[in-house]
Motif scaffolding. Structure first.
Motif, mmCIF file in Angstrom:
data_model
loop_
_atom_site.group_PDB
_atom_site.id
_atom_site.type_symbol
_atom_site.label_atom_id
_atom_site.label_comp_id
_atom_site.label_asym_id
_atom_site.label_seq_id
_atom_site.Cartn_x
_atom_site.Cartn_y
_atom_site.Cartn_z
ATOM 1 N N UNK A 49 8.048 -19.099 -92.615
ATOM 2 C CA UNK A 49 7.910 -19.211 -91.303
ATOM 3 C C UNK A 49 9.213 -18.859 -90.477
ATOM 4 N N UNK A 50 10.139 -19.310 -91.181
ATOM 5 C CA UNK A 50 11.502 -18.928 -90.385
ATOM 6 C C UNK A 50 11.848 -17.424 -90.498
ATOM 7 N N UNK A 51 11.531 -17.215 -91.565
ATOM 8 C CA UNK A 51 11.599 -15.428 -91.801
ATOM 9 C C UNK A 51 10.688 -14.737 -90.584
ATOM 10 N N UNK A 52 9.522 -15.130 -90.480
ATOM 11 C CA UNK A 52 8.560 -14.647 -89.521
ATOM 12 C C UNK A 52 9.189 -14.762 -88.153
ATOM 13 N N UNK A 53 9.840 -15.871 -88.024
ATOM 14 C CA UNK A 53 10.568 -16.209 -86.345
ATOM 15 C C UNK A 53 11.648 -15.173 -86.135
ATOM 16 N N UNK A 54 12.269 -15.119 -87.239
ATOM 17 C CA UNK A 54 13.442 -14.360 -87.080
ATOM 18 C C UNK A 54 13.214 -12.791 -86.551
ATOM 19 N N UNK A 55 13.843 -12.305 -85.558
ATOM 20 C CA UNK A 55 13.853 -10.648 -85.242
ATOM 21 C C UNK A 55 14.528 -10.237 -86.363
ATOM 22 N N UNK A 56 14.180 -8.867 -86.595
ATOM 23 C CA UNK A 56 14.568 -7.919 -87.652
ATOM 24 C C UNK A 56 16.178 -8.238 -88.027
ATOM 25 N N UNK A 57 16.836 -7.929 -87.036
ATOM 26 C CA UNK A 57 18.428 -7.991 -87.012
ATOM 27 C C UNK A 57 18.887 -9.229 -87.716
ATOM 28 N N UNK A 58 18.388 -10.302 -87.384
ATOM 29 C CA UNK A 58 18.760 -11.817 -87.860
ATOM 30 C C UNK A 58 18.483 -11.517 -89.348
#
Length: 216
Positions: A49-58
Motif C-alpha cells: 500500500x505504501x509502495x502504491x502511494x509513492x510516486x515513481x521517483x520515491x
C-alpha cells in the motif's frame, strides 16, 4: 523493463484497484529527498500500500524493512522483497548477543537511501499502534539530518487480515504527516512516545472520510 519493475508496477496497480489508495501528503510534499517513513503496522499488505502511494521517483530510492523470518520462507517472497521492493532484512530475534540488528539500516542510511520502518516491530490489529521499539530512536540519534515522516495506513487490516492471503476490496488511505526529528536532550522514552503520537495524529477523521465517500 525488467521483470521486477513490471511486477512492482503491477502490484501498485492492483493495490490501487482493490483499495482505491492514494497518498495524502498532508504535512510534506512527495519529494525525492532522503527520509525515514515511520508507519503503523496492521498487515503484510502495508508495504504494498505504501509502495502504491509513492510516486515513481520515491520508490526508486526508498527501501522497506522486512522481517527475515517471514519474507525469506519461500523463493518467491525472497525475490519479491529483494528485487521488487529492494528491502532490507532484519531479524526479530538475535542469533547472538553481539549482533546489531540496526547495522544494515545504518549502512543504507549512510548510502543515502530512504527507509520505510514499522517501529512497532510486529503487526497489531487493535487500532492504536503498540509502543515503539528503540531502534527508531537510535537511527534518529545517528542521522539527525534525516527527517522522520509519520505515516498512517488506514483500514488495511480489513483488506488482508492476519492469516489471510486473498485481499478484500476496501477503501484505504495512506497519510503522510509533517516531519519530526529528535530534539536536543530528548530522552529515548519521550521521543518514542512523541513519534508514536505523531503517527496516530495522521489518522483520518471518520466524519471527513464519510463525506468524501458520499462526494464520490
Amino acid at each position: 523493463m525488467t521483470p521486477a519493475a513490471l511486477t512492482g508496477q503491477l502490484l501498485a496497480s492492483i493495490a490501487r484497484l482493490i483499495t482505491g489508495a492514494q497518498g495524502h501528503w498532508k504535512g510534506c510534499p512527495p519529494q525525492a529527498e532522503q527520509r525515514i517513513y515511520i508507519a503503523n503496522h496492521q498487515s503484510h499488505f502495508d508495504l504494498v500500500l505504501i509502495w502504491a502511494a509513492f510516486p515513481h521517483e520515491l520508490r526508486a530510492q526508498t527501501r522497506a524493512i522486512a522481517a527475515r523470518d517471514y519474507w525469506t520462507k519461500s523463493a518467491f517472497r525472497r525475490w519479491l522483497t529483494t528485487e521488487v521492493f529492494n528491502a532490507i532484512y532484519v531479524s526479530r530475534t538475535r542469533a547472538n548477543p553481539d549482533e546489531d540488528p540496526l547495522e544494515p539500516l545504518v549502512e543504507a542510511l549512510a548510502n543515502g537511501d530512504s527507509l520505510v520502518i514499522f517501529p512497532e516491530g510486529t503487526r497489531s490489529n487493535k487500532g492504536n499502534p503498540q509502543p515503539f521499539k528503540s531502534g527508531i530512536y537510535h537511527l534518529a540519534e545517528q542521522f539527525p539530518h534525516v527527517p522522520l515522516i509519520p505515516t498512517w495506513i488506514d483500514n488495511v487490516q480489513r483488506v488482508m487480515p492476519k492469516g489471510e492471503v486473498v485481499p478484500v476490496p476496501i477503501l484505504c488511505t495512506v497519510t503522510f504527516g509533517a516531519p519530526i526529528q529528535l530534539l536536543p536532550g530528548e530522552s529515548k522514552a519521550d521521543f518514542l512516545c512523541r513519534a508514536r503520537e505523531a503517527v496516530m495524529e495522521q489518522r483520518p477523521d471518520p466524519t471527513q472520510v464519510g463525506r468524501l465517500a458520499e462526494a464520490d
